[in-house]
Design an enzyme around this catalytic site. Structure first.
Site, PDB file in Angstrom:
ATOM      1  N   SER A 169      12.426  37.641 -27.363  1.00  0.00           N
ATOM      2  CA  SER A 169      13.672  38.310 -27.723  1.00  0.00           C
ATOM      3  C   SER A 169      14.115  39.155 -26.530  1.00  0.00           C
ATOM      4  CB  SER A 169      13.457  39.199 -28.946  1.00  0.00           C
ATOM      5  OG  SER A 169      12.752  40.361 -28.552  1.00  0.00           O
ATOM      6  N   LYS A 170      15.247  39.791 -26.688  1.00  0.00           N
ATOM      7  CA  LYS A 170      15.817  40.579 -25.578  1.00  0.00           C
ATOM      8  C   LYS A 170      14.833  41.625 -25.037  1.00  0.00           C
ATOM      9  CE  LYS A 170      20.668  40.109 -25.329  1.00  0.00           C
ATOM     10  NZ  LYS A 170      21.539  39.980 -26.484  1.00  0.00           N
ATOM     11  N   ARG A 171      13.974  42.120 -25.916  1.00  0.00           N
ATOM     12  CA  ARG A 171      13.004  43.136 -25.492  1.00  0.00           C
ATOM     13  C   ARG A 171      12.150  42.653 -24.322  1.00  0.00           C
ATOM     14  NH1 ARG A 171       8.810  43.587 -28.588  1.00  0.00           N
ATOM     15  NH2 ARG A 171       9.367  41.806 -29.883  1.00  0.00           N
ATOM     16  N   HIS A 172      11.927  41.331 -24.302  1.00  0.00           N
ATOM     17  CA  HIS A 172      11.028  40.782 -23.280  1.00  0.00           C
ATOM     18  C   HIS A 172      11.708  40.509 -21.948  1.00  0.00           C
ATOM     19  CE1 HIS A 172       9.098  39.453 -27.146  1.00  0.00           C
ATOM     20  NE2 HIS A 172       8.125  40.087 -26.559  1.00  0.00           N
ATOM     21  N   GLY A 173      12.996  40.728 -21.891  1.00  0.00           N
ATOM     22  CA  GLY A 173      13.721  40.425 -20.647  1.00  0.00           C
ATOM     23  C   GLY A 173      14.935  39.582 -20.976  1.00  0.00           C
TER      24      GLY A 173
END
Ligand code: GLU
Length: 470
Positions: free
Chosen positions: A239-243
């Protein structure tokens, strides 16, 4: 049999990393077999599908070098064909009109949930001869098999079986005459001659329902290969959290497409211990057997390590062309046009140290900067310390004796001066570096001098900083 694969993205705004990997696998499989790789834009959701979103998919694929064969197919443009197939199934008694109202369907869903059943629709119109209500626009539903099981032989997941009591009489055409995703995918894959459908395993449950449609039409089902989704470094769904999730953003961050291709390939596919797999090798080696069964983890450090390697191996002129716009952007008016040739000539010394094109651009800017340079803090301190300036003038004077302007001769001139002054070579090289580049970090100063030539070297070494600050 000619292998035909396809990438079938829904244009949702950008080309997702997972989509890019799916496209790559389909592309590699087709290229490996000398087959065709087709592109179908699944744009039946008219609200979400904009021209801009479609363009972003083209741009992403083009950047990654994943060329598709023939024109891209718009799923929406094939609506009449989808309706024709639904009509055929109706005519053959394999599908039927269903006149349920939304309220009735909600009621059925709630009842099924309470009873723990997965199939909600109770098939009340399947064999009904009741008079249809005149105020409901009917949907068309498929008569799914009531008994037995449906089996998919998946190239990655193996043989997967589902009991047919878990498969509903799915809607093929909505009340407004538009096809459902399930119908459209099957009809399009069949008409496009797709032999292998490689896609994310979030589509595995769809595959069973699609198989039922293939069977009803008497069509051959393509070989499915459902690849595990990509996870983040913590093992959770990416998800966006990972990059960044958009393939394109890696372009902006200075990654080379071949590094991205290599990295995406390794996200779920392996060939022994090989990490560095250039595209020709990937085409030669790619097979469905090499696709792993557990989710791959996205690891930016690995991608960066590959990018470092691909930058080192890239052609100098190409790298210069890629970083020049970035440097122009940074320098604006204060750019020295002569520096363009130096940038190419100086590339061997630059490209060994850059992990991304952004780093490369930042480290190469000095070749194109117009004089006088603004020195960074460290450089300024260095040039103002001890006898740095004096050594620098002595070195400039000694350059007059260098007749053949080569890296080796320049280095010898500096060594001789260091000897006669009884200082270490660094004491001379560092002020030279600062004067040549405005910074204390750069490729070999002798290489830089050889690249920019006598005239520019003398100018740089004789011009002080623009920000003297004394
Ligand atoms: N359009 C679907 C998606 O973007 C893919 C459908 C398929 O590959 O069968 O997820």
């Amino acid at each position: 049999m000619t292998v035909v694969t396809r990438f079938a993205p829904s244009p949702t705004g950008y080309l997702h990393i997972g989509g890019a990997r799916t496209a790559l696998f389909n592309w590699l499989f087709a290229r490996h077999h000398g087959g065709k790789f087709l592109l179908r834009i699944e744009d039946t959701d008219r609200e979400r599908s904009t021209d801009d979103a479609v363009q972003k998919i083209y741009d992403g694929l083009n950047w990654l070098g994943l060329d598709w064969d023939g024109e891209a197919v718009s799923q929406f443009s094939r609506v009449a064909r989808h309706a024709e197939v639904a009509k055929q199934l109706l005519d053959e008694g394999k599908a039927y009109y269903c006149y349920c109202t939304p309220e009735e369907l909600t009621e059925m869903r709630e009842k099924a949930r309470a009873e723990g059943r997965t199939v909600a629709y109770d098939r009340r119109w399947r064999d009904s001869d009741a008079t249809p209500p005149s105020d409901v626009k009917p949907v068309i539903r498929l008569k799914a098999p009531l008994e037995g099981e449906t089996v998919i032989c998946d190239a990655v997941q193996g043989e997967v079986t589902v009991s047919n009591d878990k498969i509903d009489d799915m809607v093929l055409m909505r009340g407004d005459g538009t096809p459902t995703y399930m119908l459209a995918v099957v009809v399009d894959d069949h008409d496009m001659g797709v032999t292998h459908a490689i896609r994310g395993d979030d589509h595995l449950t769809n595959a069973f329902r699609q198989k039922v449609i293939y069977d009803a039409m008497g069509w051959e089902t393509p070989q499915f290969a459902h690849i595990p989704l990509i996870h983040g470094s913590d093992g959770k769904k990416l998800s966006k959290r990972h990059g960044a999730l958009a393939a394109d953003s890696y372009r902006e961050d200075g990654f080379l497409p071949e590094a991205m291709r290599n990295y995406l390939l390794r996200l779920g596919w392996g060939h022994g211990d090989d990490e560095f797999i250039p595209t020709e090798k990937a085409i030669e080696w790619f097979n469905l057997e090499g696709i792993g069964r557990s989710p791959a983890r996205f690891d930016t450090a690995k991608l960066t390590a590959l990018n470092f390697e691909y930058i080192r191996q890239a052609d100098n002129q190409r790298l210069a062309d890629l970083v020049l716009p970035l440097i122009e952007n940074e320098l604006g008016e204060s750019m020295n046009k002569d520096g363009v040739d130096w940038l190419v000539a100086g590339m061997p010394g630059l490209k060994d140290r850059a992990k991304t094109l952004l780093e490369l651009a930042a480290s190469a800017g000095f070749y194109l900067r117009a004089l006088p340079f603004t020195y960074d803090d460290k450089a300024l301190k260095l040039i103002n310390k001890g006898d740095a300036k004096e050594l620098l003038s002595k070195f400039v004077a000694s350059l007059e004796t260098v007749s053949d302007w080569t890296q080796e001769n320049l280095e010898n001139a500096a060594k001789q001066l260091a000897e006669s002054e009884e200082v270490g070579l660094g004491k001379i090289a560092q002020p030279i570096r600062v004067a040549l580049t405005g910074s204390t970090v750069s490729p070999s100063v002798f290489e830089v001098m050889a690249v920019i030539g006598r005239e520019e070297t003398t100018k740089r070494l004789s011009t002080g900083p623009a920000n003297q600050g004394e």
